[in-house]
Design a protein around this motif. Structure first.
Motif, PDB file in Angstrom:
ATOM      1  N   VAL A  10       0.796  -1.437   0.307  1.00 17.06           N
ATOM      2  CA  VAL A  10      -0.197  -0.207   0.444  1.00 17.06           C
ATOM      3  C   VAL A  10       0.798   1.199   0.231  1.00 17.06           C
ATOM      4  CG1 VAL A  10      -1.928   1.228   1.076  1.00 17.06           C
ATOM      5  CG2 VAL A  10      -1.679  -0.949   1.157  1.00 17.06           C
ATOM      6  N   VAL A  11       0.943   2.184  -0.804  1.00 17.74           N
ATOM      7  CA  VAL A  11       1.766   3.215  -1.008  1.00 17.74           C
ATOM      8  C   VAL A  11       0.843   4.311  -0.471  1.00 17.74           C
ATOM      9  CG1 VAL A  11       2.858   5.180  -2.471  1.00 17.74           C
ATOM     10  CG2 VAL A  11       2.759   2.569  -3.006  1.00 17.74           C
ATOM     11  N   GLY A  12       0.796   5.148   1.022  1.00 16.67           N
ATOM     12  CA  GLY A  12       0.470   6.048   1.123  1.00 16.67           C
ATOM     13  C   GLY A  12      -0.446   5.452   2.523  1.00 16.67           C
ATOM     14  N   ALA A  13       0.114   6.436   3.541  1.00 20.71           N
ATOM     15  CA  ALA A  13      -0.533   6.214   4.974  1.00 20.71           C
ATOM     16  C   ALA A  13      -1.443   6.982   5.786  1.00 20.71           C
ATOM     17  CB  ALA A  13       0.745   6.514   6.185  1.00 20.71           C
ATOM     18  N   GLY A  14      -2.355   7.422   4.381  1.00 20.13           N
ATOM     19  CA  GLY A  14      -3.065   8.409   4.895  1.00 20.13           C
ATOM     20  C   GLY A  14      -4.186   7.546   5.398  1.00 20.13           C
ATOM     21  N   PRO A  15      -5.647   8.114   5.999  1.00 26.89           N
ATOM     22  CA  PRO A  15      -6.759   7.215   6.656  1.00 26.89           C
ATOM     23  C   PRO A  15      -6.951   6.193   5.160  1.00 26.89           C
ATOM     24  CG  PRO A  15      -7.185   9.503   6.362  1.00 26.89           C
ATOM     25  CD  PRO A  15      -6.341   9.523   5.921  1.00 26.89           C
ATOM     26  N   ALA A  16      -7.672   5.729   3.774  1.00 27.42           N
ATOM     27  CA  ALA A  16      -7.730   5.121   2.890  1.00 27.42           C
ATOM     28  C   ALA A  16      -6.271   3.899   2.773  1.00 27.42           C
ATOM     29  CB  ALA A  16      -7.950   5.550   1.107  1.00 27.42           C
ATOM     30  N   GLY A  17      -5.796   4.878   2.432  1.00 27.46           N
ATOM     31  CA  GLY A  17      -4.323   3.325   3.064  1.00 27.46           C
ATOM     32  C   GLY A  17      -3.788   2.858   3.999  1.00 27.46           C
ATOM     33  N   GLY A  28      -6.033 -12.052   5.009  1.00 21.50           N
ATOM     34  CA  GLY A  28      -4.775 -12.904   4.672  1.00 21.50           C
ATOM     35  C   GLY A  28      -3.522 -12.023   4.329  1.00 21.50           C
ATOM     36  N   TRP A  29      -3.330 -10.717   3.415  1.00 20.43           N
ATOM     37  CA  TRP A  29      -2.358 -11.166   2.882  1.00 20.43           C
ATOM     38  C   TRP A  29      -1.165 -10.273   4.205  1.00 20.43           C
ATOM     39  CZ3 TRP A  29      -2.911 -10.009  -2.513  1.00 20.43           C
ATOM     40  CH2 TRP A  29      -3.516 -10.355  -3.154  1.00 20.43           C
ATOM     41  N   ASP A  30      -0.015 -10.704   3.000  1.00 19.05           N
ATOM     42  CA  ASP A  30       1.174  -9.786   4.437  1.00 19.05           C
ATOM     43  C   ASP A  30       0.865  -8.195   3.644  1.00 19.05           C
ATOM     44  OD1 ASP A  30       1.894 -11.708   5.653  1.00 19.05           O
ATOM     45  OD2 ASP A  30       3.443 -12.787   5.267  1.00 19.05           O
ATOM     46  N   VAL A  31       1.438  -7.129   4.354  1.00 20.06           N
ATOM     47  CA  VAL A  31       0.303  -5.666   4.154  1.00 20.06           C
ATOM     48  C   VAL A  31       2.343  -5.061   4.764  1.00 20.06           C
ATOM     49  CG1 VAL A  31      -0.465  -4.485   4.097  1.00 20.06           C
ATOM     50  CG2 VAL A  31      -2.075  -5.910   4.563  1.00 20.06           C
ATOM     51  N   THR A  32       2.707  -4.396   3.743  1.00 19.79           N
ATOM     52  CA  THR A  32       3.233  -3.306   3.691  1.00 19.79           C
ATOM     53  C   THR A  32       3.124  -2.128   2.988  1.00 19.79           C
ATOM     54  OG1 THR A  32       5.446  -4.979   3.171  1.00 19.79           O
ATOM     55  CG2 THR A  32       6.225  -2.477   3.109  1.00 19.79           C
ATOM     56  N   ILE A  33       3.946  -1.021   4.062  1.00 15.31           N
ATOM     57  CA  ILE A  33       2.739   0.344   3.720  1.00 15.31           C
ATOM     58  C   ILE A  33       3.821   0.811   3.645  1.00 15.31           C
ATOM     59  CG2 ILE A  33       1.629   2.550   4.354  1.00 15.31           C
ATOM     60  CD1 ILE A  33       0.074   0.432   6.573  1.00 15.31           C
ATOM     61  N   PHE A  34       4.019   2.157   2.685  1.00 12.92           N
ATOM     62  CA  PHE A  34       5.124   2.855   2.134  1.00 12.92           C
ATOM     63  C   PHE A  34       4.898   4.071   2.681  1.00 12.92           C
ATOM     64  CE2 PHE A  34       7.245  -0.779   0.218  1.00 12.92           C
ATOM     65  CZ  PHE A  34       8.181  -1.449   1.193  1.00 12.92           C
ATOM     66  N   GLU A  35       5.460   5.129   3.385  1.00  9.94           N
ATOM     67  CA  GLU A  35       4.816   6.850   3.407  1.00  9.94           C
ATOM     68  C   GLU A  35       6.125   7.117   2.917  1.00  9.94           C
ATOM     69  OE1 GLU A  35       3.453  10.099   3.352  1.00  9.94           O
ATOM     70  OE2 GLU A  35       1.658   8.607   3.636  1.00  9.94           O
ATOM     71  N   ARG A  36       6.016   8.406   1.980  1.00  9.69           N
ATOM     72  CA  ARG A  36       6.890   9.394   1.906  1.00  9.69           C
ATOM     73  C   ARG A  36       6.959  10.594   3.640  1.00  9.69           C
ATOM     74  NH1 ARG A  36       5.418  14.036   0.649  1.00  9.69           N
ATOM     75  NH2 ARG A  36       3.203  14.142  -0.458  1.00  9.69           N
ATOM     76  N   ARG A  37       6.090  11.022   3.832  1.00  7.87           N
ATOM     77  CA  ARG A  37       6.635  11.777   5.028  1.00  7.87           C
ATOM     78  C   ARG A  37       6.138  11.176   6.005  1.00  7.87           C
ATOM     79  NH1 ARG A  37       0.348  14.006   4.484  1.00  7.87           N
ATOM     80  NH2 ARG A  37       0.166  11.347   4.931  1.00  7.87           N
ATOM     81  N   ARG A  38       6.855  11.278   7.168  1.00  9.94           N
ATOM     82  CA  ARG A  38       7.386  10.801   9.026  1.00  9.94           C
ATOM     83  C   ARG A  38       6.366  10.854   9.814  1.00  9.94           C
ATOM     84  NH1 ARG A  38      10.746  15.813  11.716  1.00  9.94           N
ATOM     85  NH2 ARG A  38      11.155  14.738  13.353  1.00  9.94           N
ATOM     86  N   ASP A  39       5.826   9.685  10.469  1.00  6.24           N
ATOM     87  CA  ASP A  39       4.857   9.711  11.298  1.00  6.24           C
ATOM     88  C   ASP A  39       4.523  10.557  12.072  1.00  6.24           C
ATOM     89  OD1 ASP A  39       3.209   8.109  13.006  1.00  6.24           O
ATOM     90  OD2 ASP A  39       4.227   6.324  12.945  1.00  6.24           O
ATOM     91  N   LEU A  40       3.366  11.080  11.858  1.00  2.92           N
ATOM     92  CA  LEU A  40       2.537  12.123  13.080  1.00  2.92           C
ATOM     93  C   LEU A  40       2.652  11.479  13.693  1.00  2.92           C
ATOM     94  CD1 LEU A  40      -0.650  11.580  13.484  1.00  2.92           C
ATOM     95  CD2 LEU A  40      -0.828  11.874  11.223  1.00  2.92           C
ATOM     96  N   ARG A  41       2.657  10.055  14.349  1.00  2.00           N
ATOM     97  CA  ARG A  41       2.587   9.788  16.261  1.00  2.00           C
ATOM     98  C   ARG A  41       4.195  10.395  16.861  1.00  2.00           C
ATOM     99  NH1 ARG A  41       1.046   4.283  14.996  1.00  2.00           N
ATOM    100  NH2 ARG A  41       3.394   4.360  14.250  1.00  2.00           N
ATOM    101  N   GLU A  42       5.100  10.741  16.099  1.00  2.00           N
ATOM    102  CA  GLU A  42       6.949  11.089  16.656  1.00  2.00           C
ATOM    103  C   GLU A  42       6.171  12.087  17.752  1.00  2.00           C
ATOM    104  OE1 GLU A  42       9.654  12.132  14.526  1.00  2.00           O
ATOM    105  OE2 GLU A  42       9.385   9.764  13.097  1.00  2.00           O
ATOM    106  N   PRO A  43       6.772  11.934  19.293  1.00  2.00           N
ATOM    107  CA  PRO A  43       6.784  12.628  20.019  1.00  2.00           C
ATOM    108  C   PRO A  43       7.021  13.987  18.957  1.00  2.00           C
ATOM    109  CG  PRO A  43       7.260  11.138  20.970  1.00  2.00           C
ATOM    110  CD  PRO A  43       7.791  10.689  19.483  1.00  2.00           C
ATOM    111  N   ALA A  44       7.811  14.306  19.185  1.00  2.00           N
ATOM    112  CA  ALA A  44       9.094  15.739  18.667  1.00  2.00           C
ATOM    113  C   ALA A  44       7.638  16.448  17.233  1.00  2.00           C
ATOM    114  CB  ALA A  44       9.949  15.472  17.124  1.00  2.00           C
ATOM    115  N   LEU A  45       6.766  15.474  16.674  1.00  2.00           N
ATOM    116  CA  LEU A  45       5.645  16.440  15.811  1.00  2.00           C
ATOM    117  C   LEU A  45       4.436  16.471  16.527  1.00  2.00           C
ATOM    118  CD1 LEU A  45       5.963  14.351  12.512  1.00  2.00           C
ATOM    119  CD2 LEU A  45       7.013  16.620  13.272  1.00  2.00           C
TER     120      LEU A  45
END
Length: 473
Positions: A10-17, A28-45
């Motif tokens: 899945v390309v994009g870690a927004g709501p739909a992704g 039953g799929w193995d899934v990998t998400i690739f997101e170009r931005r930083r993780d918005l859950r990081e404490p620094a953000l």
């Protein structure tokens, strides 16, 4: 679950992704998400006052979740609904309509996806190209510079209006594609919460309402946050913003057209918001088909629309529900011992079904959103519009509103229900009936409008005839 599950990317870690990843993991799929931005859950953000970074909020209008979005989330994983409702603000007078910030919604869905044993999430990874013949994605780790070639059995492009996957689909298929930038742009402005005499936060506008200031070519919309602040957006022609050399130049315009808004926010806070927040564009994209081989686009990557019906998010989440149903049906029909996802031809057929099923519906919704853009600016203030909506409401009150309506459980297995009977306002069909397709809603509303116009013409002719009779007989 099979011992050799197929691989989905899945390309994009927004709501739909993220909802797509959760859906695939459940199948039953193995899934990998690739997101170009930083993780918005990081404490620094994160920001202690509201829990999320202001830099993420600047270009994002608050989102509205209607029955369609809730039905999609519930159908994929009902456990997501409760934490989502805790972050959302119900809008009074609008059944099943909630306001939520993009960051809280995304964080909830990222958390849920990342909690799955068969989902990996990689932030700061940029997709460079995709090879549709070899089912390979070429990705760069933007921190280390490492280049990755990642194989897939299914690739979902949920990477937004400027989708990389769509760009490569456009080059590799005979895709019909259009992109339109509206003459209107918007600036987001935040109204902070106030404090009561005891020091408790209070809303500076009536809470739990959608506030709209229609002013001809310009419109201001305010939507509540959980912390009693409001995210607002001012929509205006590009020429209005471009004609101002500095934020100070906009003050007389605000004072003239939105004096009550100015009185709530104040001059200095308004200037600070105008200096800090960039102008953002409104874009409409339409594409057909959405797939090639084992790759497909959905959400804004396939059909971005203007936000004036609040269906951009909801249509994207509905994409996921519909694709999940089609994948599950194909998986259940598969007679082989291995997961059907290993069958490239079978996967391609499902994606073709998705393209054919979805295109007319989201195109219809995009057109309806443009109509709402006009009504929001001008139509709401006209006498004819008010009368028409009043008659709409009267006729709806006398109709069988629940006839043929599918339940949430039904919508886990059925894409839509039968066409609705009786009279039903367009807004109700779009926002509150997840079992009615957008195309069906548009067609039914157009038919009802023609009936109403004919009735109005007949009443007008009768009135003229009566007046002539009184005058000349």
């Amino acid at each position: 679950m099979t011992s050799n599950p197929p691989k989905a990317i899945v390309v994009g870690a927004g709501p739909a992704g993220c909802l797509s990843a959760i859906s695939l993991a459940n199948l039953g799929w193995d899934v990998t998400i690739f997101e170009r931005r930083r993780d918005l859950r990081e404490p620094a953000l994160q920001n202690a006052a509201n829990g999320f970074s202001e830099t993420f909020r600047q270009r994002s209008i608050n989102l509205t979740l209607s029955a369609r979005g809730f039905a999609a989330i519930w159908a994929i994983d009902s456990s997501i609904v409760e934490p989502l409702l805790k972050q959302a603000v119900p809008l009074q007078g609008r059944i099943s309509l909630y306001c939520i910030g993009r960051d809280p919604l995304s964080a909830i869905l990222v958390d849920k996806a990342a909690s799955k044993d068969n989902v990996d999430v990689h932030f700061l990874h940029k997709v460079e190209t995709i090879d549709f013949d070899k089912n390979t994605l070429h990705v760069e780790n933007t921190v280390s510079g490492e280049k990755l070639d990642v194989k897939f059995d299914l690739c979902i492009g949920a990477d937004g209006s400027h989708s990389v996957i769509r760009r490569h689909l456009l080059a590799a298929t005979r895709m019909e594609y259009s992109q339109q930038y509206l003459s209107h742009e918007y600036i987001q402005i935040k109204i902070p919460y106030g404090l009561d005499p005891a020091g408790n936060p209070v809303s500076l506008l009536p809470a739990n309402y959608l506030h709209v200031w229609p002013r001809g070519d310009s419109t201001l919309v305010a939507m509540a946050n959980k912390d009693k602040s409001f995210n607002t957006a001012i929509f205006a022609p590009r020429s209005v913003f471009s004609g101002m050399e500095s934020p100070e130049d906009l003050l007389p315009w605000f004072q003239s057209d939105f004096p009550d808004f100015m009185s709530v926010l104040g001059k200095e806070k308004l200037l600070a918001e105008l200096r800090r927040n960039p102008r953002s564009q409104l874009i409409i994209t339409k594409a057909n088909p959405y797939h090639k081989g084992a790759a497909v686009i959905l959400g804004d990557a396939a059909h971005s629309m203007v936000p004036f019906d609040g269906q951009g998010l909801n249509s994207s989440l509905e994409d996921v529900r519909i694709l999940s149903i089609l994948l599950r049906r194909a998986q259940q029909a598969s007679a082989g011992p291995s997961h059907f996802g290993h069958n490239a031809a079978a996967v391609s057929r499902v994606l073709e079904q998705f393209s054919e099923n979805r295109h007319d519906d989201v195109t219809a919704m995009s057109d309806l959103s443009m109509n709402s853009h006009y009504n929001l600016r001008r139509g709401f203030a006209t006498f004819g519009y008010v009368i028409k909506k009043y008659i709409d409401k009267i006729l709806y009150a006398g109709s069988a509103k629940g006839a043929g309506k599918l339940t949430l459980s039904d919508l886990k297995e059925n894409i839509y229900g039968p066409p609705p009977s009786g009279w039903m306002p367009l807004y109700n069909m779009v926002s509150f009936r997840a079992d009615i397709s957008y195309a069906t809603a548009k067609k039914k509303a157009a038919s009802q409008d023609r009936l109403m116009d004919r009735a109005g013409m007949a009443i007008g002719l009768l009135a003229v005839g009566y007046a002539l009779r009184v005058l000349f007989l």
